[in-house]
Each structure stands twice: as C-alpha cells, then as structure tokens.
Design a protein around this motif. Sequence first.
Motif, PDB file in Angstrom:
ATOM      1  N   LEU B  99       0.989   2.827  10.629  1.00 53.53           N
ATOM      2  CA  LEU B  99       1.510   1.971   9.599  1.00 53.53           C
ATOM      3  C   LEU B  99       1.278   0.603  10.067  1.00 53.53           C
ATOM      4  O   LEU B  99       1.065   0.133  10.983  1.00 53.53           O
ATOM      5  N   GLN B 100       1.533  -0.243   8.868  1.00 56.21           N
ATOM      6  CA  GLN B 100       1.456  -1.833   9.150  1.00 56.21           C
ATOM      7  C   GLN B 100       2.594  -2.330   8.482  1.00 56.21           C
ATOM      8  O   GLN B 100       3.498  -2.680   9.172  1.00 56.21           O
ATOM      9  N   CYS B 101       2.800  -2.442   7.153  1.00 54.08           N
ATOM     10  CA  CYS B 101       4.037  -2.947   6.604  1.00 54.08           C
ATOM     11  C   CYS B 101       5.114  -1.879   6.651  1.00 54.08           C
ATOM     12  O   CYS B 101       6.306  -2.151   6.763  1.00 54.08           O
ATOM     13  N   GLY B 102       4.739  -0.672   6.518  1.00 59.65           N
ATOM     14  CA  GLY B 102       5.760   0.541   6.553  1.00 59.65           C
ATOM     15  C   GLY B 102       6.098   0.894   5.180  1.00 59.65           C
ATOM     16  O   GLY B 102       7.070   1.791   5.093  1.00 59.65           O
ATOM     17  N   PHE B 103       5.863   0.236   4.421  1.00 62.30           N
ATOM     18  CA  PHE B 103       6.580   0.444   3.000  1.00 62.30           C
ATOM     19  C   PHE B 103       5.986   2.080   2.438  1.00 62.30           C
ATOM     20  O   PHE B 103       6.876   2.697   1.976  1.00 62.30           O
ATOM     21  N   CYS B 104       4.958   2.327   2.662  1.00 66.84           N
ATOM     22  CA  CYS B 104       4.593   3.759   2.355  1.00 66.84           C
ATOM     23  C   CYS B 104       4.762   4.794   2.923  1.00 66.84           C
ATOM     24  O   CYS B 104       4.680   6.137   2.958  1.00 66.84           O
ATOM     25  N   CYS B 136      -1.491   3.849   0.131  1.00 65.35           N
ATOM     26  CA  CYS B 136      -1.321   2.684   1.149  1.00 65.35           C
ATOM     27  C   CYS B 136      -2.094   1.556   0.693  1.00 65.35           C
ATOM     28  O   CYS B 136      -3.092   1.614   0.696  1.00 65.35           O
ATOM     29  N   ARG B 137      -1.293   0.253   0.678  1.00 62.19           N
ATOM     30  CA  ARG B 137      -1.996  -0.874   0.536  1.00 62.19           C
ATOM     31  C   ARG B 137      -2.352  -1.532   1.759  1.00 62.19           C
ATOM     32  O   ARG B 137      -3.130  -2.549   1.692  1.00 62.19           O
ATOM     33  N   CYS B 138      -2.042  -1.049   3.013  1.00 62.82           N
ATOM     34  CA  CYS B 138      -2.333  -1.743   4.045  1.00 62.82           C
ATOM     35  C   CYS B 138      -3.467  -1.287   4.982  1.00 62.82           C
ATOM     36  O   CYS B 138      -4.483  -1.576   5.416  1.00 62.82           O
ATOM     37  N   THR B 139      -3.336   0.157   5.471  1.00 62.27           N
ATOM     38  CA  THR B 139      -3.859   0.782   6.921  1.00 62.27           C
ATOM     39  C   THR B 139      -5.402   1.037   6.262  1.00 62.27           C
ATOM     40  O   THR B 139      -6.276   1.234   7.339  1.00 62.27           O
TER      41      THR B 139
HETATM   42  S1  FES Z   1       1.603   0.448   5.504  1.00 57.07           S
HETATM   43 FE1  FES Z   1       1.778  -0.959   4.122  1.00 57.07          FE
HETATM   44  S2  FES Z   1       1.629   0.314   2.512  1.00 57.07           S
HETATM   45 FE2  FES Z   1       0.987   1.632   3.977  1.00 57.07          FE
END
Ligand code: FES
Lengths: 288, 166
Positions: B99-104, B136-139
């Motif tokens: 995870l990065q931001c953790g939202f998903c 996921c928008r980050c990883t």
């Molecule tokens: S970790 Fe940011 S949306 Fe998946």
Amino acid sequence: MIPATFEYVRARSVREAISLLQQHGGRAKLLAGGHSLLPLMKLRLSQPEMLIDLGPVDELRGIREEGGSLVIGALTTHDEVANSPLVRERVPLLAECASQIGDVQVRNRGTIGGNLAHADPAADYPAAALALEAQLECEGPAGSRTVPASQWFVDLLTTALGPDEVLCRVRVPVQTKGQGWSYIKLPHPASGYSLLGVACLVTVDGGVCRDARVAVTGAGPKAVRLTKVEQALVGKRLEEATVAEAARLASDGLEASDDLYASAEYKRHLAVVYTKRALLRAAERAAG
Amino acid sequence: MTGVRVSMTVNGVEYTRDVEPRTLLVYFLREHLGLTGTHVGCDTSTCGACTVLMDGKAVKSCTVLAVQAEGARITTVEGLARDGELHPIQQAFWDEHGLQCGFCTPGMMLAAVDLLQRNPNPTEDEIRHALEGNLCRCTGYQHIVNAVKAASRIMGAAVGAPAGGE
Ligand code: FES
Ligand SMILES: Cc1cc2nc3c(=O)[nH]c(=O)nc-3n(C[C@H](O)[C@H](O)[C@H](O)COP(=O)(O)OP(=O)(O)OC[C@H]3O[C@@H](n4cnc5c(N)ncnc54)[C@H](O)[C@@H]3O)c2cc1C
Ligand code: FES
C-alpha cells in the motif's frame, strides 16, 4: 449516492412475491442481487416506490439435473453458476459465460434471474441463453408458463416477463458429446460489461457440422442469434477458411448502436472477429 | 419513512438496528456502527474500496442495502486482526509494501481473503484476475500481487490458520 426513498418488504415465497406485485402494481419492483437495480436507483434513473426482496425465497435457489436439463433457480449467483461442478460438467458454455461476468464481487451478488430479467444490452447471459436454447420458467397470478429464450428478449431492457410475474427457474439442456462450445467477450475496460460477446455451440458428427448456434450480445438493443452465420456452417467441416467466411456474415444486418466508447461500425467489426474466434475455439473443443 | 429492523453479525458482534430501507450497507457500517475502515471510493460499484465479506464472500457494500444483509455474517477490515495479531494478509501487505496511501487497502485485503479461501495457492495470473474489481491509484498493483502471494505462503505454512473472517 443514495437512492430515493422506497418501502421495503421481504417476500417469503414466490406466491407472496406475486401477490405483492399484484397489490402494488407498477409502483413496486422485485429485488434480487441488486447489481443492476441499485446502481440505477442511486442515479435516480429508476425510482420504484417499493422493493420486494426475493432474497429470503429459498425455493428460487439451487441447481439440479432433471430430464436432460439443468434447472437453475433464479437467485443462483453468477459465482455459483461459474463454480458449480454440475454446470461445469453438463453445460460448460454457461459456466464459461458466468465466469466472465463483471468481477468477483459482482459475481458474488448478481443472479441469473436478475440478469435475464433485466436484459441489459451488454449483459453476457443473454447470448449464452440464446445459444443454449434455454427455457425460462415464470410464475404469475394465472399460474406458470415457460418462455423459450428465443422469445424472451423483446427489446432494450424489455423481456416477455409480465408485470405480475416472477422468473423462477432457467432450464438449460445439457450439452452432449460431440458438441463444442465457447463464450468470449471484449469487456468494457471500466465496467466489465461486454462491448461485444459471442456464445456458440456447434454439434459435429463425423467431422461435419450438423448444427450451429451462435449468439451475440453488446452490439445493439438486445442479444440476437446470428442465423446467417449458423446456416453457413451446417453441413461443412469447421476449417479455418470456412469459419472465417461464415463469420464474415456476423455483421450482415446486425443491429448495432454507437455509445460513448465504441461506434456501431466498430462493434460490427468486433462481431465478425469475435464470431470467428469463438467458432474456432468451439470447433477445437468439438474435435476433443 | 418508517424504519426496517435489521440484524446482522459484524466481525463477530451481533447488531440490531432500525434503518431506512435505502441505507446502503457501506453507510450502515461506517455511520451507524462507526466502522470507518470500509471506504467509499466511487460509489458506483466500480472501485472495490467498499469491499467487505458477506457470509464469507467479497461484495461491494456500496451496492448492497443494509436490509439485504439481514442475518448475514459481515467481515470488515476491522475484523481481520485477532487478539492484537495481524491477519496474514495484513502482515503481508505490510511486509511487501502493498500500500501507499492505503485508501484501496481494506477492500483489496478482503477481496484477497475471498480468493485465498477458494484458492490457497494462487498464481500471479489468478491473483490479478481475482482483484479485477479493485482499483488502486498508487501502487501499480505489483506490490499488492506480491503481498497476496506472500500471504498465501504464510497461511500455507500455518496449517489450520483461519482463512479469514470473524
Ligand atoms: S494505495 Fe492508494 S489507492 Fe491503492
Ligand atoms: C460493476 C458491475 C459490472 C457488471 N458487469 C456485468 C457483466 O460484465 N456482464 C453482465 O452480464 N452483467 C454485468 N453486471 C450486471 C450484473 O450481472 C447484475 O447482477 C445482473 O444484471 C442483475 O442481476 P441482479 O440479481 O443483481 O438483479 P437486480 O439488480 O436485483 O434486478 C434487476 C432487474 O430484474 C428484476 N428481477 C430480478 N430478479 C427477478 C426475478 N427472479 N423475476 C423477475 N424479475 C426479476 C428486478 O425487478 C430488476 O428490474 C454488472 C454489474 C455491475 C454493478
Ligand atoms: S465505493 Fe463501492 S465499488 Fe467503489
């Protein structure tokens, strides 16, 4: 997004669901998995005043084999169809279709009855139901009746289901030895629905195609059989050149509509390409 | 609008509440029960951030009415850890930087638990297929896939470990 307010009742039986439909007329809608209805209600494209939840109606669940057919309860989820050993063995075309609907979460909630009753122009089951010549068993105030898939899909989001009727079971003839099958689709990259999907079932005997059923979904307002393609295959060996030639007829007279993602012309092109691919896979499987 | 009584077990605790029928399960969990680990991303059944387990199966709780969960067993991300010990899927997301931001992440983990229950030893392809409903928008997904693989190893090693849920 929250749906507009509505009253909610749980039906305990098919009979109770029918009498609730009769009492509340056009203001009520049946609720199965909710994966077509709830998104529409959240967008306020549909605003029923009452939902009759079929969830507790156990008689609408389950898959059994009976007289050369599988009888699948309307509340059977896509996931249950995709992973049922009975469906995978007896009607692998249906399992192959179910396993490609949406994503895991959608398959865990969406039901075969809801899918066929909703008749979304981009839904997958309609093509498989047409190719398998499924029978849809409905119950209403006047008793029960059976509608062949060929008469079920009337128009965009419109079926032969009466206003006070419940779709109870889908009866699907089991596939036989010598039949080859396939369901392939090009999923819309965001929604997972079919931009175009093709179901086919071919019967091969002595190397020659005796019967061919090909149905396409996603192109126009409803799923349709491609009878010209079918006719071009019967009596022939399903070799690549023959299949390619027949598949070219897939776009002939095919009703297709533009949408935000794909033009009608592109969809007609896809119909030819996917019909060819689906038929070649089916021919390969028929050959064993 | 009269309320409808609904009872369900969430993370092993039984709750009974009166709700408006139009209450979506995700808002029931977040606003009525205060379990805000389940996220709302798209609200249109697309992103999977709201994924919870309903009777052991991953569902998008933004597309389920709370009243439809009558009698169901629900597991949210808050129900994964046991006695202060992270669930293998949580440990694996941590170890593998899933995870990065953790939202998903809560939705990803619950979809992964559904997969590992069905298929304790999935291939990379099977993992990607099973997570199709989660965005996921980050990883860029690779670390998520690695995490699910790692979880399958941890769970395979700990024979008899619960696959997930309450
Ligand atoms: S970790 Fe940011 S949306 Fe998946
Ligand atoms: C993100 C997403 C992706 C999807 N992708 C696909 C896809 O790739 N392919 C695909 O085919 N579908 C797809 N779907 C739709 C999904 O398969 C739905 O589950 C299905 O179309 C409707 O089934 P349901 O049980 O959810 O029905 P509901 O939404 O509960 O009902 C749909 C309609 O059918 C009526 N109805 C339901 N059950 C009955 C019954 N037994 N008798 C009479 N009427 C009934 C309802 O009144 C309502 O009008 C997708 C949905 C979502 C949210
Ligand atoms: S919030 Fe439910 S799928 Fe995105």
